[in-house]
Design an enzyme around this catalytic site. Structure first.
Site, mmCIF file in Angstrom:
data_model
loop_
_atom_site.group_PDB
_atom_site.id
_atom_site.type_symbol
_atom_site.label_atom_id
_atom_site.label_comp_id
_atom_site.label_asym_id
_atom_site.label_seq_id
_atom_site.Cartn_x
_atom_site.Cartn_y
_atom_site.Cartn_z
ATOM 1 N N HIS A 55 0.430 -13.152 4.092
ATOM 2 C CA HIS A 55 1.435 -14.144 4.444
ATOM 3 C C HIS A 55 1.701 -14.086 5.941
ATOM 4 O O HIS A 55 1.344 -13.110 6.604
ATOM 5 C CB HIS A 55 2.736 -13.890 3.675
ATOM 6 C CG HIS A 55 3.361 -12.573 4.033
ATOM 7 N ND1 HIS A 55 3.026 -11.397 3.390
ATOM 8 C CD2 HIS A 55 4.262 -12.236 4.988
ATOM 9 C CE1 HIS A 55 3.693 -10.389 3.928
ATOM 10 N NE2 HIS A 55 4.461 -10.877 4.906
ATOM 11 N N HIS A 105 0.879 -13.666 12.425
ATOM 12 C CA HIS A 105 -0.243 -12.828 12.003
ATOM 13 C C HIS A 105 -0.194 -12.590 10.500
ATOM 14 O O HIS A 105 0.827 -12.815 9.857
ATOM 15 C CB HIS A 105 -0.207 -11.481 12.740
ATOM 16 C CG HIS A 105 0.952 -10.616 12.328
ATOM 17 N ND1 HIS A 105 2.226 -10.789 12.832
ATOM 18 C CD2 HIS A 105 1.035 -9.595 11.437
ATOM 19 C CE1 HIS A 105 3.036 -9.898 12.282
ATOM 20 N NE2 HIS A 105 2.349 -9.176 11.422
#
Length: 195
Positions: free
Chosen positions: A42, A125
């Site tokens: 995620h 990220h």
């Protein structure tokens, strides 16, 4: 509940990155990291920490409004980086400021809900791996995750447009809070971006 706001990559983006990781030989001098669960990948937009039950309804109402007002960002997984020697991540790139706007809105929602928010700059990220603490994967290991950063530097995934803002719950499993336990995540609620 331990909660955070996130974008969840679509299955095609997960499969593309997973295939690149599966084809990756262990770089010379690299420690064997502990890979994160692919189902848990995620992009964290805002971390809320432990949210008291009475605060959650207001948090969800504000997140629903933020999602409706957001312009859906188009992003792609690109390159890699690290936090110290212990955390390997894949970068998330966007050609516009929509992802940063969404992260700022998610953080503002936390503050408006009375939650203590960290003021660290947003860095999009996906966390891919962590080195084993001490011994073979810590800062005193034989290379940490740095060699994997180089091996993934050229990776460029297919762009995708985020469709939802998710409120995600962190669930302790595999030992919970015991060192070596692995967190797992479950979507608690989600809202369509752009109404």
């Amino acid at each position: 509940m331990r909660l955070f706001a996130a974008l969840l990559p679509p299955p095609a983006a997960v499969a593309e990155l997973a295939a690149a990781l599966d084809a990756l030989p262990a770089p010379p001098g690299a420690d064997r990291p502990r890979w994160t669960h692919r189902a848990d990948w995620h992009v964290t937009l805002a971390f809320y920490g432990e949210v008291p039950a009475p605060v959650r309804p207001a948090l969800e109402r504000r997140l629903a409004r933020a999602a409706a007002d957001a312009r859906p960002p188009t992003v792609r997984v690109a390159g890699a980086g690290r936090f110290g020697e212990r955390v390997l991540w894949a970068g998330v790139a966007t050609g516009d400021g929509r992802l940063a706007e969404l992260a700022a809105a998610a953080s503002a929602v936390g503050r408006e809900s009375g939650l203590p928010m960290d003021d660290r700059p947003f860095r999009a990220h996906l966390t891919l791996a962590r080195s084993t603490p001490g011994g073979t994967g810590g800062a005193r290991g034989t290379g940490g995750v740095a060699p994997y950063v180089d091996a993934l530097a050229a990776f460029r995934g297919t762009p995708w447009t985020a469709g939802e803002l998710a409120l995600v719950r962190s669930l302790p499993v595999d030992g919970g809070d015991v060192p070596g336990g692995r967190p797992r995540y479950r979507t608690a609620a989600a809202w369509r971006l752009g109404g």
